[in-house]
Motif scaffolding. Sequence first.
Motif, PDB file in Angstrom:
ATOM      1  N   GLY A 263       4.811 -20.587 -15.227  1.00 28.70           N
ATOM      2  CA  GLY A 263       3.703 -19.639 -15.190  1.00 28.70           C
ATOM      3  C   GLY A 263       3.106 -19.554 -13.795  1.00 28.70           C
ATOM      4  N   ILE A 264       3.025 -20.700 -13.118  1.00 24.96           N
ATOM      5  CA  ILE A 264       2.554 -20.702 -11.733  1.00 24.96           C
ATOM      6  C   ILE A 264       3.541 -19.957 -10.850  1.00 24.96           C
ATOM      7  CG2 ILE A 264       2.121 -22.205  -9.744  1.00 24.96           C
ATOM      8  CD1 ILE A 264       1.005 -24.248 -11.798  1.00 24.96           C
ATOM      9  N   GLY A 265       4.836 -20.122 -11.117  1.00 23.72           N
ATOM     10  CA  GLY A 265       5.860 -19.409 -10.351  1.00 23.72           C
ATOM     11  C   GLY A 265       5.772 -17.908 -10.533  1.00 23.72           C
ATOM     12  N   VAL A 266       5.494 -17.462 -11.752  1.00 20.78           N
ATOM     13  CA  VAL A 266       5.337 -16.027 -12.012  1.00 20.78           C
ATOM     14  C   VAL A 266       4.107 -15.497 -11.278  1.00 20.78           C
ATOM     15  CG1 VAL A 266       4.865 -14.305 -13.798  1.00 20.78           C
ATOM     16  CG2 VAL A 266       6.559 -16.087 -14.216  1.00 20.78           C
ATOM     17  N   ALA A 267       3.010 -16.234 -11.342  1.00 20.91           N
ATOM     18  CA  ALA A 267       1.791 -15.805 -10.644  1.00 20.91           C
ATOM     19  C   ALA A 267       2.024 -15.748  -9.136  1.00 20.91           C
ATOM     20  CB  ALA A 267       0.641 -16.750 -10.968  1.00 20.91           C
ATOM     21  N   ALA A 268       2.725 -16.733  -8.602  1.00 17.96           N
ATOM     22  CA  ALA A 268       3.034 -16.721  -7.167  1.00 17.96           C
ATOM     23  C   ALA A 268       3.937 -15.551  -6.817  1.00 17.96           C
ATOM     24  CB  ALA A 268       3.696 -18.035  -6.766  1.00 17.96           C
ATOM     25  N   GLY A 269       4.873 -15.221  -7.699  1.00 19.47           N
ATOM     26  CA  GLY A 269       5.740 -14.071  -7.467  1.00 19.47           C
ATOM     27  C   GLY A 269       4.961 -12.768  -7.424  1.00 19.47           C
ATOM     28  N   VAL A 270       3.997 -12.625  -8.317  1.00 21.24           N
ATOM     29  CA  VAL A 270       3.161 -11.422  -8.316  1.00 21.24           C
ATOM     30  C   VAL A 270       2.371 -11.328  -7.011  1.00 21.24           C
ATOM     31  CG1 VAL A 270       1.175 -10.321  -9.434  1.00 21.24           C
ATOM     32  CG2 VAL A 270       3.018 -11.270 -10.825  1.00 21.24           C
ATOM     33  N   MET A 271       1.854 -12.462  -6.556  1.00 20.28           N
ATOM     34  CA  MET A 271       1.108 -12.456  -5.290  1.00 20.28           C
ATOM     35  C   MET A 271       2.024 -12.120  -4.113  1.00 20.28           C
ATOM     36  SD  MET A 271      -1.682 -15.513  -5.625  1.00 20.28           S
ATOM     37  CE  MET A 271      -0.618 -16.768  -6.303  1.00 20.28           C
ATOM     38  N   GLN A 272       3.266 -12.590  -4.149  1.00 18.48           N
ATOM     39  CA  GLN A 272       4.201 -12.262  -3.072  1.00 18.48           C
ATOM     40  C   GLN A 272       4.542 -10.779  -3.073  1.00 18.48           C
ATOM     41  OE1 GLN A 272       7.380 -15.053  -3.862  1.00 18.48           O
ATOM     42  NE2 GLN A 272       6.820 -16.239  -2.051  1.00 18.48           N
ATOM     43  N   VAL A 273       4.718 -10.193  -4.243  1.00 12.09           N
ATOM     44  CA  VAL A 273       5.009  -8.756  -4.314  1.00 12.09           C
ATOM     45  C   VAL A 273       3.827  -7.964  -3.772  1.00 12.09           C
ATOM     46  CG1 VAL A 273       5.391  -6.829  -5.898  1.00 12.09           C
ATOM     47  CG2 VAL A 273       6.681  -8.942  -6.185  1.00 12.09           C
ATOM     48  N   ARG A 274       2.623  -8.324  -4.160  1.00  9.40           N
ATOM     49  CA  ARG A 274       1.439  -7.625  -3.659  1.00  9.40           C
ATOM     50  C   ARG A 274       1.304  -7.761  -2.146  1.00  9.40           C
ATOM     51  NH1 ARG A 274      -3.878  -8.683  -6.781  1.00  9.40           N
ATOM     52  NH2 ARG A 274      -4.447  -6.936  -5.442  1.00  9.40           N
ATOM     53  N   ALA A 275       1.542  -8.969  -1.633  1.00  9.59           N
ATOM     54  CA  ALA A 275       1.469  -9.177  -0.189  1.00  9.59           C
ATOM     55  C   ALA A 275       2.559  -8.387   0.528  1.00  9.59           C
ATOM     56  CB  ALA A 275       1.600 -10.667   0.136  1.00  9.59           C
ATOM     57  N   GLY A 276       3.749  -8.349  -0.047  1.00 13.91           N
ATOM     58  CA  GLY A 276       4.845  -7.594   0.563  1.00 13.91           C
ATOM     59  C   GLY A 276       4.563  -6.104   0.633  1.00 13.91           C
ATOM     60  N   VAL A 277       3.977  -5.561  -0.426  1.00 11.78           N
ATOM     61  CA  VAL A 277       3.619  -4.139  -0.417  1.00 11.78           C
ATOM     62  C   VAL A 277       2.550  -3.882   0.638  1.00 11.78           C
ATOM     63  CG1 VAL A 277       2.517  -2.321  -1.789  1.00 11.78           C
ATOM     64  CG2 VAL A 277       4.304  -3.737  -2.793  1.00 11.78           C
ATOM     65  N   THR A 278       1.603  -4.790   0.766  1.00  9.51           N
ATOM     66  CA  THR A 278       0.554  -4.641   1.776  1.00  9.51           C
ATOM     67  C   THR A 278       1.138  -4.700   3.181  1.00  9.51           C
ATOM     68  OG1 THR A 278      -1.048  -5.633   0.286  1.00  9.51           O
ATOM     69  CG2 THR A 278      -1.613  -5.588   2.620  1.00  9.51           C
ATOM     70  N   VAL A 279       2.017  -5.668   3.420  1.00  9.42           N
ATOM     71  CA  VAL A 279       2.622  -5.809   4.751  1.00  9.42           C
ATOM     72  C   VAL A 279       3.506  -4.607   5.072  1.00  9.42           C
ATOM     73  CG1 VAL A 279       4.264  -7.187   6.099  1.00  9.42           C
ATOM     74  CG2 VAL A 279       2.493  -8.317   4.778  1.00  9.42           C
ATOM     75  N   ALA A 280       4.270  -4.144   4.096  1.00  8.22           N
ATOM     76  CA  ALA A 280       5.157  -3.002   4.333  1.00  8.22           C
ATOM     77  C   ALA A 280       4.371  -1.722   4.573  1.00  8.22           C
ATOM     78  CB  ALA A 280       6.110  -2.813   3.158  1.00  8.22           C
ATOM     79  N   GLY A 281       3.155  -1.650   4.066  1.00 10.30           N
ATOM     80  CA  GLY A 281       2.345  -0.458   4.230  1.00 10.30           C
ATOM     81  C   GLY A 281       1.516  -0.420   5.483  1.00 10.30           C
ATOM     82  N   THR A 282       1.669  -1.397   6.357  1.00  9.95           N
ATOM     83  CA  THR A 282       0.911  -1.396   7.609  1.00  9.95           C
ATOM     84  C   THR A 282       1.385  -0.261   8.498  1.00  9.95           C
ATOM     85  OG1 THR A 282       2.439  -2.979   8.598  1.00  9.95           O
ATOM     86  CG2 THR A 282       0.461  -3.870   7.570  1.00  9.95           C
ATOM     87  N   PRO A 283       0.516   0.243   9.369  1.00 10.15           N
ATOM     88  CA  PRO A 283       0.924   1.326  10.266  1.00 10.15           C
ATOM     89  C   PRO A 283       2.067   0.891  11.179  1.00 10.15           C
ATOM     90  CG  PRO A 283      -1.465   1.082  10.273  1.00 10.15           C
ATOM     91  CD  PRO A 283      -0.904  -0.065   9.503  1.00 10.15           C
ATOM     92  N   GLY A 284       2.954   1.802  11.419  1.00 18.17           N
ATOM     93  CA  GLY A 284       4.121   1.485  12.228  1.00 18.17           C
ATOM     94  C   GLY A 284       5.233   0.939  11.346  1.00 18.17           C
ATOM     95  N   MET A 285       6.348   0.665  11.948  1.00 12.56           N
ATOM     96  CA  MET A 285       7.506   0.198  11.183  1.00 12.56           C
ATOM     97  C   MET A 285       7.713  -1.314  11.284  1.00 12.56           C
ATOM     98  SD  MET A 285       8.632   2.877   9.734  1.00 12.56           S
ATOM     99  CE  MET A 285      10.228   2.351   9.171  1.00 12.56           C
ATOM    100  N   PHE A 286       6.791  -2.029  11.911  1.00 19.77           N
ATOM    101  CA  PHE A 286       6.994  -3.455  12.133  1.00 19.77           C
ATOM    102  C   PHE A 286       6.859  -4.285  10.869  1.00 19.77           C
ATOM    103  CE2 PHE A 286       5.587  -1.946  16.345  1.00 19.77           C
ATOM    104  CZ  PHE A 286       6.748  -2.252  17.041  1.00 19.77           C
ATOM    105  N   GLY A 287       6.165  -3.787   9.875  1.00 22.49           N
ATOM    106  CA  GLY A 287       5.953  -4.564   8.660  1.00 22.49           C
ATOM    107  C   GLY A 287       6.953  -4.305   7.562  1.00 22.49           C
ATOM    108  N   VAL A 288       7.872  -3.369   7.764  1.00 24.37           N
ATOM    109  CA  VAL A 288       8.776  -2.987   6.683  1.00 24.37           C
ATOM    110  C   VAL A 288       9.731  -4.127   6.316  1.00 24.37           C
ATOM    111  CG1 VAL A 288      10.619  -1.407   6.006  1.00 24.37           C
ATOM    112  CG2 VAL A 288       8.603  -0.540   7.174  1.00 24.37           C
TER     113      VAL A 288
END
Length: 67
Positions: free
Chosen positions: A14-39
């Motif tokens: 359950g902790i692993g699933v919660a950590a996975g959700v947080m990683q997906v959210r962080a990844g979407v945030t990083v990928a959405g930064t201005p410019g192409m450096f976060g993709v």
Amino acid sequence: MWGSWSGYVLPSNGIGVAAGVMQVRAGVTVAGTPGMFGVVPGVLLVAHGTNNIYEGLSNIYYGHRCA
């Protein structure tokens, strides 16, 4: 007591699933930064988080820790 790990399957995964959700959210945030450096790092975080969610849920569903 020490021979059975079945009591630890749900909490640890359950902790692993919660950590996975947080990683997906962080990844979407990083990928959405201005410019192409976060993709690239954003996509890698999303992929890793998705794998954590998959492994955690499959371990919870099947009742073992061998995903």
